[in-house]
Design a protein around this motif. Structure first.
Motif, mmCIF file in Angstrom:
data_model
loop_
_atom_site.group_PDB
_atom_site.id
_atom_site.type_symbol
_atom_site.label_atom_id
_atom_site.label_comp_id
_atom_site.label_asym_id
_atom_site.label_seq_id
_atom_site.Cartn_x
_atom_site.Cartn_y
_atom_site.Cartn_z
ATOM 1 N N LEU A 260 0.855 -1.214 -0.034
ATOM 2 C CA LEU A 260 0.174 -0.078 -0.157
ATOM 3 C C LEU A 260 1.076 1.340 0.033
ATOM 4 O O LEU A 260 1.783 1.403 0.868
ATOM 5 C CB LEU A 260 -0.903 -0.058 1.244
ATOM 6 C CG LEU A 260 -1.783 1.360 1.511
ATOM 7 C CD1 LEU A 260 -2.768 1.429 0.349
ATOM 8 C CD2 LEU A 260 -2.415 1.210 2.838
ATOM 9 N N HIS A 261 0.678 2.049 -0.798
ATOM 10 C CA HIS A 261 1.261 3.311 -0.987
ATOM 11 C C HIS A 261 0.490 4.491 -0.586
ATOM 12 O O HIS A 261 -0.854 4.469 -0.986
ATOM 13 C CB HIS A 261 2.015 3.458 -2.393
ATOM 14 C CG HIS A 261 3.007 2.671 -2.692
ATOM 15 N ND1 HIS A 261 4.342 2.907 -2.583
ATOM 16 C CD2 HIS A 261 3.075 1.264 -2.998
ATOM 17 C CE1 HIS A 261 5.316 1.715 -2.806
ATOM 18 N NE2 HIS A 261 4.276 0.762 -3.291
ATOM 19 N N MET A 262 0.848 5.736 -0.042
ATOM 20 C CA MET A 262 -0.017 7.013 0.101
ATOM 21 C C MET A 262 0.818 8.073 -0.290
ATOM 22 O O MET A 262 2.183 8.195 -0.242
ATOM 23 C CB MET A 262 -0.590 6.824 1.362
ATOM 24 C CG MET A 262 0.382 7.564 2.316
ATOM 25 S SD MET A 262 -0.320 8.002 3.701
ATOM 26 C CE MET A 262 0.909 8.617 4.826
ATOM 27 N N ALA A 263 0.071 9.086 -0.819
ATOM 28 C CA ALA A 263 0.846 10.443 -1.260
ATOM 29 C C ALA A 263 -0.124 11.567 -0.452
ATOM 30 O O ALA A 263 -1.430 11.335 -0.585
ATOM 31 C CB ALA A 263 0.755 10.596 -2.681
ATOM 32 N N PHE A 264 0.601 12.424 0.251
ATOM 33 C CA PHE A 264 -0.250 13.324 0.984
ATOM 34 C C PHE A 264 0.342 14.864 0.888
ATOM 35 O O PHE A 264 1.610 14.832 0.442
ATOM 36 C CB PHE A 264 -0.776 13.040 2.152
ATOM 37 C CG PHE A 264 0.595 12.925 3.385
ATOM 38 C CD1 PHE A 264 0.631 14.047 4.170
ATOM 39 C CD2 PHE A 264 1.501 12.155 3.428
ATOM 40 C CE1 PHE A 264 1.771 13.884 4.991
ATOM 41 C CE2 PHE A 264 2.402 11.875 4.215
ATOM 42 C CZ PHE A 264 2.715 12.913 4.983
ATOM 43 N N SER A 265 -0.255 15.767 0.934
ATOM 44 C CA SER A 265 0.228 17.163 0.962
ATOM 45 C C SER A 265 0.329 17.533 2.609
ATOM 46 O O SER A 265 -0.488 17.290 3.276
ATOM 47 C CB SER A 265 -0.495 18.157 0.141
ATOM 48 O OG SER A 265 -1.876 18.368 0.699
ATOM 49 N N ALA A 266 1.510 18.300 2.656
ATOM 50 C CA ALA A 266 1.699 18.820 4.011
ATOM 51 C C ALA A 266 2.311 20.171 4.168
ATOM 52 O O ALA A 266 2.894 20.375 3.127
ATOM 53 C CB ALA A 266 2.543 17.759 4.727
ATOM 54 N N ASP A 267 2.277 20.955 5.080
ATOM 55 C CA ASP A 267 2.905 21.940 5.426
ATOM 56 C C ASP A 267 3.251 22.141 6.884
ATOM 57 O O ASP A 267 2.880 21.009 7.758
ATOM 58 C CB ASP A 267 2.022 23.105 5.264
ATOM 59 C CG ASP A 267 2.616 24.247 4.700
ATOM 60 O OD1 ASP A 267 3.977 24.287 5.228
ATOM 61 O OD2 ASP A 267 2.242 25.345 4.277
ATOM 62 N N VAL A 268 4.087 23.178 7.343
ATOM 63 C CA VAL A 268 4.787 23.176 8.708
ATOM 64 C C VAL A 268 4.102 24.227 9.495
ATOM 65 O O VAL A 268 3.713 25.282 8.938
ATOM 66 C CB VAL A 268 6.247 23.137 8.531
ATOM 67 C CG1 VAL A 268 6.847 23.507 9.902
ATOM 68 C CG2 VAL A 268 6.904 21.884 7.980
ATOM 69 N N MET A 269 3.685 23.816 10.822
ATOM 70 C CA MET A 269 3.108 25.052 11.890
ATOM 71 C C MET A 269 4.431 25.471 12.624
ATOM 72 O O MET A 269 4.929 24.568 13.069
ATOM 73 C CB MET A 269 1.857 24.419 12.564
ATOM 74 C CG MET A 269 0.700 23.996 11.611
ATOM 75 S SD MET A 269 -0.835 23.558 12.614
ATOM 76 C CE MET A 269 -0.172 22.272 13.518
#
Length: 809
Positions: A346-355
């Motif tokens: 299982l692979h996943m891709a996601f977007s993220a940012d830093v707080m």
């Protein structure tokens, strides 16, 4: 209430013609060709043979591959949160898709289904999936030989209606007749459904409680084996603690594996600092982990009932996720697939940012400052990350969070609830096992006259099962800076079928003639009638990495490169209030956004000669020190080893003591042996300039105007260590059956050297353990392997490099 609605074919086929089902099946066999000439009456935009011809000289000829217009939409904002799958390829090669279109963005809004035969780009549809106001669709397909009542190679559409406000599952009667059986969800106010079909032709659906429901932050799951009834008789609750709408089901194409990827808001116990007062939770839609349920036999209901949830990102102190200990969070976008290896990982891709938890100003999700919000978080940037869930391996696909200016940090966003890089979608090519990721990307150099950002659709390829990625390829490549409404080229809301077919990726997107988001009140930009595009892109146009990861040169940067400090001044007397005698500069955030550790040679503090060193009576700089935040506490940088860990943020703070004020800016400079210096400016200003002394603002590039104090020097003098991580080409190559592989390490490391076939399966492990810094070689005997191309990959300290070798017997 449970409903099963079977719509007559006359209600679903284009034009409302009463055709028999046999005629509809025949239409699938010989698809109706698109009109040779079609006119978009609202904009007077002629379309000829699938090529959009507009008065604005839009450069659609720059779109990669082949494309076709499958419909029009005024509702360019296709989803709340994750785009999810809006098209899929059936085993017979037909592409099935859906989108949110209709005659307007109000009562006339309709989910419309379509099919395209990629061999000749012929189109069936688009056709309303349900004759009432519908929206927010996702798509899937059934298999070639369903063992249930479903028809083979048929489209499956998820959508929701407004009256009643419920989710629906729509299954085509036969192939691409565009006539659907509709299965309604039992409860109301459960919206935004996402669908997937597994190898047993079980349909999985995840929905979300709307803001009008009793559970506005709740995600729900159910499934249907036959498309006419629900399997479980009730929806299963995934989480009651989420404000992100992008949770999705994922199904394996050749086995019974199935999964749900969903967002769950992290609690105060996960904060990388002391947490907000009274334990409140902060962050609208951004303060999340990605979690999963994974079922080997497709029975996700049993996994949910058993509480067998996995926290894939686990952001917070001690996190192994990229930037996890620092404050990184997932934001709305997630996608997943199962690969073509024997174990179907299982692979996943996601977007993220830093707080950032220690900046001077905080604001909420709408950009407004507030005393009640204790996080400073930024949607102006964004990264795309990949994870192999089964192996736990991470890789960086796109985007950086460093190099952000002070202005960008707070307010720069391409449009509402979007980031500069977001909306990832993944696909796998079954012939090679290669993985592909596409995403939306914006640049400040390409904005409309109204100030909204024209998007592009980018892609990367991985030949080593997601461990490293090739160069970014622009699939649309149209720039129309300063464009007026109706004449812009903004490609947005990309979606991609999860499996490549016959050497092509299958993609859909909105060709927005005025960028920004509709719906919003007021809307972002003008409402335009936009084409919905199907794009067929050859996988050969998106190369994998060739020996080194795409970002192997590394990227190290500052989150913001300056900080201002203010003091008050009595304009009547000219007296200046002193700064505190002990002054801590706000922490400086240095991000190592590369796949390997990076070493800092030294860190220096530059000041103007008029800021004299001495005692407080001298009126100058008295004392200076530097600390680094390591192992959960501030320690002297003089005791630091100089290494910036891969995919981590490191904080520094300068300690200065004054009697009075400095006369000029000061600079904190990070020196590297193999890259440009990072320069952080410390500036001072008065809150009342009348009668107050001015502080000089020297150009940071003119370091000769300053005096230097070396705060820490961690360079290794006379080191015989190699300059960097390197993997040599095997020799001889081609070989039979013996060859030698050389590599070098910049520091002592845990090392793994594996050999893979083109399906991504490991066929040999040559090194697995600790090695000293320096040059190494290992012999490989391939006597037990068949002739062919193999990939060998070296991994150490999170860095990976791969090369090809050819075995000829």
């Amino acid at each position: 209430m449970r409903k099963n609605l079977i719509l007559a074919l006359c209600a679903c086929l284009a034009g409302g013609s009463a055709l028999a089902s046999t005629q509809a099946v025949e239409a699938q066999k010989t698809p109706k060709a698109p009109d040779a000439h079609r006119v978009n009456a609202a904009l007077d935009v002629p379309v000829t043979n699938g090529i959009v011809k507009t008065p604005s000289a839009q450069r659609t000829d720059d779109w990669m591959g082949t494309f076709s217009v499958v419909g029009t939409t005024r509702y360019d904002y296709q989803h709340n949160g994750t785009t999810s799958r809006m098209l899929a390829v059936s085993s017979d090669g037909i592409v099935h898709g859906s989108f949110m279109g209709g005659v307007d963005a109000g009562a006339g809004r309709r989910v419309q289904a379509w099919c395209v035969d990629p061999s000749d780009m012929s189109l069936i549809g688009p056709t309303d999936a349900l004759s009432q106001r519908t929206g927010y669709t996702t798509s899937a397909v059934t298999g070639a030989n369903p063992g249930n009542t479903l028809a083979a190679n048929s489209g499956v559409v998820g959508l929701h209606t407004s009256t009643p406000a419920v989710s629906w599952m729509s299954v085509d009667f036969a192939g691409c007749t565009l006539a659907f059986n509709l299965l309604q969800h039992d409860g109301t106010n459960y919206l935004w459904p996402h669908v997937a079909v597994d190898a047993a032709d079980r349909i999985h659906m995840v929905s979300y409680g709307s803001s009008d429901s009793d559970a506005p932050n709740t995600h729900f799951y159910d499934s249907s084996t036959d498309g006419f009834t629900w399997d479980n008789g009730t929806y299963y609750t995934l989480t009651t603690n989420s404000e992100a709408l992008g949770s999705i089901p994922v199904a394996a194409p050749y086995s019974s594996r199935a999964a749900i990827l969903f967002f769950d808001k992290t609690g105060p116990e996960d904060m990388p600092y002391d947490g907000p007062p009274e334990g409140g939770e902060i962050g609208i839609q951004i303060h999340h982990d990605v979690k999963a349920y994974l079922a080997e036999n497709g029975n996700l209901a049993a996994e949910i009932s058993g509480g067998n949830v996995m926290n894939l990102t686990d952001f917070g102190p001690g996190s192994e996720s990229p930037f996890g200990p620092y404050g990184c969070r997932a934001y709305c976008d997630v996608d997943g697939l199962f690969d073509m290896t024997a174990s179907e990982n299982l692979h996943m891709a996601f977007s993220a940012d830093v707080m950032f938890t220690d900046t001077l100003t905080v604001h909420d999700g709408d950009g407004d400052t507030s005393e009640l919000v204790y996080y400073n978080w930024n949607l102006g940037r964004g990264q795309i990350w990949h994870m192999n869930v089964d192996t736990g391996e991470w890789s960086h696909v796109a985007g950086y969070n460093s190099g952000i200016t002070e202005e960008d940090l707070f307010y720069a966003r391409p449009q509402a609830w979007r980031m500069w890089r977001d909306r990832p979608q993944m696909a796998v090519d079954p012939t090679t096992g290669y993985l592909y990721t596409i995403w939306s990307e914006y640049t400040s150099a390409d904005t409309s006259a109204a100030g909204y950002y024209n998007g592009e659709i980018m892609a990367r390829c991985s030949a080593d099962n997601g461990m490293s990625w090739g160069p970014a390829v622009n699939l649309t490549d149209t720039q129309t800076p300063g464009c007026a409404s109706g004449s812009c080229d903004a490609e947005d809301w990309p979606s991609m079928a999860s499996v490549a077919h016959n050497g092509f990726l299958h993609i859909s997107f909105v060709h927005d003639l005025d960028p920004g988001g509709i719906p919003f009140d007021p809307p972002e930009g003008a409402e335009t009638l936009n084409d919905m595009i199907y794009q067929k892109v050859p996988v050969s146009a998106i190369p994998p990495h060739t020996g080194t990861p795409w970002n192997a040169a590394g990227h190290v940067g500052l989150v913001t490169d300056s900080r201002w400090y203010s003091w008050t001044c009595d304009s009547w007397t000219g007296d200046t209030a002193f700064l505190d005698s002990t002054h801590w500069v706000e922490p400086v955030h240095v991000f190592n956004e590369s796949p390997f550790d990076v070493r800092v040679d030294n860190i220096a503090f530059y000041h103007h000669p008029s800021d004299l060193l001495g005692t407080p009576e001298d009126g100058g700089l008295m004392e200076l020190d530097l600390e680094v935040f390591a192992n959960g506490e501030w320690t002297s940088a003089m005791d630091w080893d100089g290494w910036l860990p891969q995919w981590r943020g490191t904080k520094f703070r300068a300690h200065v003591s004054y009697s009075g004020l400095p006369n000029y800016d000061q600079l904190l400079v990070f020196h590297f042996a193999d890259r440009e210096d990072l320069v952080y400016r410390i500036s001072y200003e008065s809150s009342d300039m009348d009668g107050c002394p001015a502080v000089g603002m020297l150009d940071r590039t003119q370091l000769e105007s300053y005096s230097e104090i070396v705060l820490t020097n961690v360079a290794v003098e006379g080191s015989s260590q190699p300059a960097g991580f390197a993997l040599a080409q095997n020799w001889p190559n081609p070989f039979n059956p013996l060859t030698r592989i050389g590599f070098s390490l910049p520091r002592s490391s845990d090392v793994r050297l594996n050999v893979y076939n083109l399906l991504g399966e490991s066929v040999a492990t040559l090194v697995n353990g600790q090695l000293d810094a320096g040059s190494h070689s290992v012999d490989f005997d391939a006597s037990g392997l068949a002739s062919g191309v193999y990939i060998y990959t070296l991994e150490a300290n999170g860095q990976a490099e791969s090369r090809k070798m050819v075995l000829l017997k």
